[in-house]
Design a protein around this motif. Structure first.
Motif, PDB file in Angstrom:
ATOM      1  N   PRO A  94       8.454 -31.130   0.847  1.00  0.00           N
ATOM      2  CA  PRO A  94       8.933 -31.025  -0.537  1.00  0.00           C
ATOM      3  C   PRO A  94       8.727 -32.337  -1.283  1.00  0.00           C
ATOM      4  CG  PRO A  94      10.544 -30.122   0.999  1.00  0.00           C
ATOM      5  CD  PRO A  94       9.495 -30.803   1.829  1.00  0.00           C
ATOM      6  N   PHE A  95       8.493 -32.229  -2.578  1.00  0.00           N
ATOM      7  CA  PHE A  95       8.134 -33.408  -3.369  1.00  0.00           C
ATOM      8  C   PHE A  95       9.093 -34.585  -3.186  1.00  0.00           C
ATOM      9  CE2 PHE A  95       8.145 -35.881  -7.341  1.00  0.00           C
ATOM     10  CZ  PHE A  95       6.831 -36.311  -7.327  1.00  0.00           C
ATOM     11  N   PRO A  96      10.419 -34.387  -3.270  1.00  0.00           N
ATOM     12  CA  PRO A  96      11.311 -35.556  -3.111  1.00  0.00           C
ATOM     13  C   PRO A  96      11.189 -36.212  -1.733  1.00  0.00           C
ATOM     14  CG  PRO A  96      12.484 -33.691  -4.068  1.00  0.00           C
ATOM     15  CD  PRO A  96      11.172 -33.170  -3.568  1.00  0.00           C
ATOM     16  N   GLN A  97      10.820 -35.411  -0.712  1.00  0.00           N
ATOM     17  CA  GLN A  97      10.756 -35.928   0.653  1.00  0.00           C
ATOM     18  C   GLN A  97       9.406 -36.559   0.994  1.00  0.00           C
ATOM     19  OE1 GLN A  97      12.039 -32.985   3.552  1.00  0.00           O
ATOM     20  NE2 GLN A  97      13.623 -32.207   2.157  1.00  0.00           N
ATOM     21  N   LEU A  98       8.414 -36.390   0.122  1.00  0.00           N
ATOM     22  CA  LEU A  98       7.098 -36.934   0.456  1.00  0.00           C
ATOM     23  C   LEU A  98       6.821 -38.274  -0.218  1.00  0.00           C
ATOM     24  CD1 LEU A  98       4.960 -36.548  -2.115  1.00  0.00           C
ATOM     25  CD2 LEU A  98       4.907 -34.206  -1.297  1.00  0.00           C
ATOM     26  N   LEU A  99       7.668 -38.657  -1.193  1.00  0.00           N
ATOM     27  CA  LEU A  99       7.403 -39.892  -1.932  1.00  0.00           C
ATOM     28  C   LEU A  99       7.499 -41.118  -1.042  1.00  0.00           C
ATOM     29  CD1 LEU A  99       9.228 -39.204  -5.330  1.00  0.00           C
ATOM     30  CD2 LEU A  99       6.776 -39.083  -4.820  1.00  0.00           C
ATOM     31  N   LEU A 100       8.583 -41.247  -0.281  1.00  0.00           N
ATOM     32  CA  LEU A 100       8.735 -42.408   0.592  1.00  0.00           C
ATOM     33  C   LEU A 100       7.678 -42.427   1.691  1.00  0.00           C
ATOM     34  CD1 LEU A 100      10.199 -44.979   1.364  1.00  0.00           C
ATOM     35  CD2 LEU A 100      11.828 -43.590   2.686  1.00  0.00           C
ATOM     36  N   PRO A 101       7.429 -41.300   2.406  1.00  0.00           N
ATOM     37  CA  PRO A 101       6.356 -41.318   3.407  1.00  0.00           C
ATOM     38  C   PRO A 101       4.992 -41.676   2.821  1.00  0.00           C
ATOM     39  CG  PRO A 101       7.738 -39.399   3.737  1.00  0.00           C
ATOM     40  CD  PRO A 101       8.178 -40.029   2.451  1.00  0.00           C
ATOM     41  N   LEU A 102       4.685 -41.181   1.616  1.00  0.00           N
ATOM     42  CA  LEU A 102       3.396 -41.499   1.000  1.00  0.00           C
ATOM     43  C   LEU A 102       3.317 -42.983   0.669  1.00  0.00           C
ATOM     44  CD1 LEU A 102       0.684 -40.552  -0.087  1.00  0.00           C
ATOM     45  CD2 LEU A 102       1.809 -40.025  -2.266  1.00  0.00           C
ATOM     46  N   PHE A 103       4.412 -43.537   0.152  1.00  0.00           N
ATOM     47  CA  PHE A 103       4.444 -44.971  -0.142  1.00  0.00           C
ATOM     48  C   PHE A 103       4.239 -45.789   1.127  1.00  0.00           C
ATOM     49  CE2 PHE A 103       6.992 -48.895  -0.260  1.00  0.00           C
ATOM     50  CZ  PHE A 103       6.331 -49.578  -1.262  1.00  0.00           C
ATOM     51  N   MET A 104       4.911 -45.387   2.219  1.00  0.00           N
ATOM     52  CA  MET A 104       4.794 -46.120   3.469  1.00  0.00           C
ATOM     53  C   MET A 104       3.390 -45.985   4.059  1.00  0.00           C
ATOM     54  SD  MET A 104       7.534 -47.741   3.792  1.00  0.00           S
ATOM     55  CE  MET A 104       7.221 -48.399   5.441  1.00  0.00           C
ATOM     56  N   ILE A 105       2.782 -44.823   3.911  1.00  0.00           N
ATOM     57  CA  ILE A 105       1.401 -44.629   4.378  1.00  0.00           C
ATOM     58  C   ILE A 105       0.462 -45.569   3.631  1.00  0.00           C
ATOM     59  CG2 ILE A 105      -0.552 -43.006   4.299  1.00  0.00           C
ATOM     60  CD1 ILE A 105       1.530 -40.774   4.929  1.00  0.00           C
ATOM     61  N   MET A 106       0.598 -45.615   2.300  1.00  0.00           N
ATOM     62  CA  MET A 106      -0.263 -46.482   1.499  1.00  0.00           C
ATOM     63  C   MET A 106      -0.034 -47.948   1.847  1.00  0.00           C
ATOM     64  SD  MET A 106      -2.096 -44.506  -0.553  1.00  0.00           S
ATOM     65  CE  MET A 106      -2.631 -45.596  -1.868  1.00  0.00           C
ATOM     66  N   LEU A 107       1.233 -48.350   1.971  1.00  0.00           N
ATOM     67  CA  LEU A 107       1.564 -49.756   2.183  1.00  0.00           C
ATOM     68  C   LEU A 107       1.214 -50.226   3.586  1.00  0.00           C
ATOM     69  CD1 LEU A 107       2.865 -52.416   1.252  1.00  0.00           C
ATOM     70  CD2 LEU A 107       5.071 -51.484   2.016  1.00  0.00           C
ATOM     71  N   THR A 108       1.691 -49.504   4.592  1.00  0.00           N
ATOM     72  CA  THR A 108       1.495 -49.978   5.970  1.00  0.00           C
ATOM     73  C   THR A 108       0.024 -49.973   6.367  1.00  0.00           C
ATOM     74  OG1 THR A 108       1.932 -47.753   6.855  1.00  0.00           O
ATOM     75  CG2 THR A 108       3.794 -49.261   6.707  1.00  0.00           C
ATOM     76  N   PHE A 109      -0.718 -48.972   5.912  1.00  0.00           N
ATOM     77  CA  PHE A 109      -2.137 -48.941   6.251  1.00  0.00           C
ATOM     78  C   PHE A 109      -2.928 -49.985   5.461  1.00  0.00           C
ATOM     79  CE2 PHE A 109      -1.573 -44.510   8.015  1.00  0.00           C
ATOM     80  CZ  PHE A 109      -1.874 -44.885   9.315  1.00  0.00           C
ATOM     81  N   LEU A 110      -2.477 -50.325   4.257  1.00  0.00           N
ATOM     82  CA  LEU A 110      -3.129 -51.408   3.516  1.00  0.00           C
ATOM     83  C   LEU A 110      -2.949 -52.729   4.257  1.00  0.00           C
ATOM     84  CD1 LEU A 110      -4.548 -52.716   1.100  1.00  0.00           C
ATOM     85  CD2 LEU A 110      -2.318 -52.807  -0.050  1.00  0.00           C
ATOM     86  N   VAL A 111      -1.705 -53.032   4.622  1.00  0.00           N
ATOM     87  CA  VAL A 111      -1.425 -54.288   5.321  1.00  0.00           C
ATOM     88  C   VAL A 111      -2.138 -54.319   6.666  1.00  0.00           C
ATOM     89  CG1 VAL A 111       0.380 -55.698   6.378  1.00  0.00           C
ATOM     90  CG2 VAL A 111       0.778 -54.629   4.148  1.00  0.00           C
ATOM     91  N   GLY A 112      -2.039 -53.224   7.410  1.00  0.00           N
ATOM     92  CA  GLY A 112      -2.687 -53.174   8.722  1.00  0.00           C
ATOM     93  C   GLY A 112      -4.195 -53.320   8.632  1.00  0.00           C
ATOM     94  N   SER A 113      -4.795 -52.673   7.637  1.00  0.00           N
ATOM     95  CA  SER A 113      -6.249 -52.752   7.477  1.00  0.00           C
ATOM     96  C   SER A 113      -6.680 -54.165   7.122  1.00  0.00           C
ATOM     97  CB  SER A 113      -6.715 -51.782   6.379  1.00  0.00           C
ATOM     98  OG  SER A 113      -6.449 -50.447   6.735  1.00  0.00           O
ATOM     99  N   ILE A 114      -5.967 -54.808   6.182  1.00  0.00           N
ATOM    100  CA  ILE A 114      -6.333 -56.166   5.770  1.00  0.00           C
ATOM    101  C   ILE A 114      -6.226 -57.138   6.941  1.00  0.00           C
ATOM    102  CG2 ILE A 114      -5.591 -58.147   4.398  1.00  0.00           C
ATOM    103  CD1 ILE A 114      -4.921 -56.257   2.141  1.00  0.00           C
ATOM    104  N   LEU A 115      -5.115 -57.092   7.671  1.00  0.00           N
ATOM    105  CA  LEU A 115      -4.919 -58.041   8.766  1.00  0.00           C
ATOM    106  C   LEU A 115      -5.949 -57.830   9.868  1.00  0.00           C
ATOM    107  CD1 LEU A 115      -1.026 -58.203   9.081  1.00  0.00           C
ATOM    108  CD2 LEU A 115      -2.555 -59.650   7.754  1.00  0.00           C
ATOM    109  N   ASN A 116      -6.210 -56.569  10.212  1.00  0.00           N
ATOM    110  CA  ASN A 116      -7.224 -56.280  11.224  1.00  0.00           C
ATOM    111  C   ASN A 116      -8.596 -56.743  10.775  1.00  0.00           C
ATOM    112  OD1 ASN A 116      -9.401 -54.002  12.204  1.00  0.00           O
ATOM    113  ND2 ASN A 116      -7.962 -54.540  13.834  1.00  0.00           N
TER     114      ASN A 116
END
Length: 252
Positions: A100-122
Motif C-alpha cells: 500500500p502507498f503509505p507503507q511503500l514510501l519508507l522502503p522506497l526511500f531506504m532502497i534509494m538511499l542505501t543502494f546509493l551509498v553502497g554503490s558509491i563506496l564500493n
C-alpha cells in the motif's frame, strides 16, 4: 613497505571497513557515522599511498558528473527491469501484489538511499582506488582486468562464493568497469550500479532485509532459461554501453 604493498594494505583496510563494518552494522545511525568516518580514513590512506586527492581516484565533480550518473542510472535500471520482465514472462516468479502507498514510501526511500551509498563506496574502493593507483604504472588492459576480477571476488561478501555468482559478477562487472575506464571518474559507473540495484530493491528489498521490496513476489523454481537471462542481459548491457560510450563525458 613498497608502493604496491601500501596500495594493497590500503585496499584491504577499506574493503574490510565497508564489508565487515558498515555493511554488518544493524543500527542505522551507527552506519551513518561509519559512512562519514570512511572519508577521512580514505583520505589518510591516499596520503600514505601518495595519491593524495580524491580526484586522483576518480572522485571529481567535473562539469558533467551528474549527467554521467543520471545516464548510467537510466541504463542500469532499464536493463535490470528488462531482466525481471523476461524472467516474469518465463514464469520465474509471480507478482502477487504491491505494498500500500503509505507503507511503500519508507522502503522506497531506504532502497534509494542505501543502494546509493553502497554503490558509491564500493565503486570508490573496487574501481576508483584500483584505477587511480595502477593507471600509468601498468598497461590499462591489466588495470581493467585486475579491477574486474577484484569486483567479482569482492561480490562474495553479498552473495557468497560460487562459480555461478563469480561468473555473473564478471559479466556484470564488464559494464561498470568499462564506464570508469572510459570516463576516468566513478559517476557513470556508480549510476549504472545504483540503477540496477534500485531495480533489484523494488523486487527484493535492501540487502539483508526480510520485508521484501515494493512489489510482492512469489519465486518459482529456477529453469535454464530464467537463469540464462541473468547472464544474457548484463552482456547486452555491456554492448549497449560500449555503443553509447561517446554519450558519457570524460573527467577533465
Amino acid at each position: 613497505m613498497n608502493y604496491y604493498g601500501k596500495v594493497l594494505a590500503g585496499f584491504i583496510v577499506l574493503d574490510l571497513y565497508l564489508n565487515m563494518g558498515i555493511a554488518k552494522s544493524s543500527q542505522f545511525w551507527l552506519q551513518v557515522l561509519l559512512v562519514l568516518l570512511f572519508f577521512p580514513l580514505l583520505k589518510g590512506i591516499l596520503i600514505l599511498t601518495k595519491a593524495k586527492e580524491f580526484k586522483n581516484i576518480g572522485i571529481s565533480f567535473h562539469p558533467k558528473w551528474f549527467k554521467n550518473m543520471v545516464l548510467g542510472f537510466a541504463i542500469g535500471f532499464s536493463f535490470w527491469l528488462i531482466k525481471y520482465a523476461l524472467q516474469y514472462l518465463l514464469h520465474g516468479f509471480d507478482i502477487i501484489g504491491i505494498k500500500p502507498f503509505p507503507q511503500l514510501l519508507l522502503p522506497l526511500f531506504m532502497i534509494m538511499l542505501t543502494f546509493l551509498v553502497g554503490s558509491i563506496l564500493n565503486d570508490m574502493i573496487v574501481r576508483g582506488y584500483v584505477f587511480g593507483h595502477l593507471k600509468g604504472k601498468i598497461p590499462m588492459k591489466w588495470v581493467f582486468l585486475i579491477s574486474l576480477v577484484i569486483y567479482a571476488l569482492d561480490d562474495a561478501w553479498n552473495e557468497g562464493f560460487s562459480l555461478g555468482n563469480t561468473l555473473f559478477s564478471l559479466v556484470l562487472g564488464l559494464s561498470v568497469t568499462y564506464a570508469i575506464y572510459k570516463t576516468g571518474s566513478i559517476w557513470a559507473d556508480t549510476g549504472i550500479h545504483w540503477g540496477l540495484n534500485v531495480c533489484y530493491g523494488i523486487f527484493n528489498g535492501t540487502l539483508g532485509s526480510s520485508g521484501g521490496g515494493i512489489l510482492l513476489i512469489k519465486d518459482h523454481s529456477a529453469t535454464f532459461m530464467t537463469e540464462s537471462i541473468s547472464y544474457i542481459i548484463p552482456l547486452f548491457m555491456f554492448l549497449f554501453i560500449f555503443l553509447m560510450r561517446n554519450k558519457f563525458e570524460k573527467a577533465g
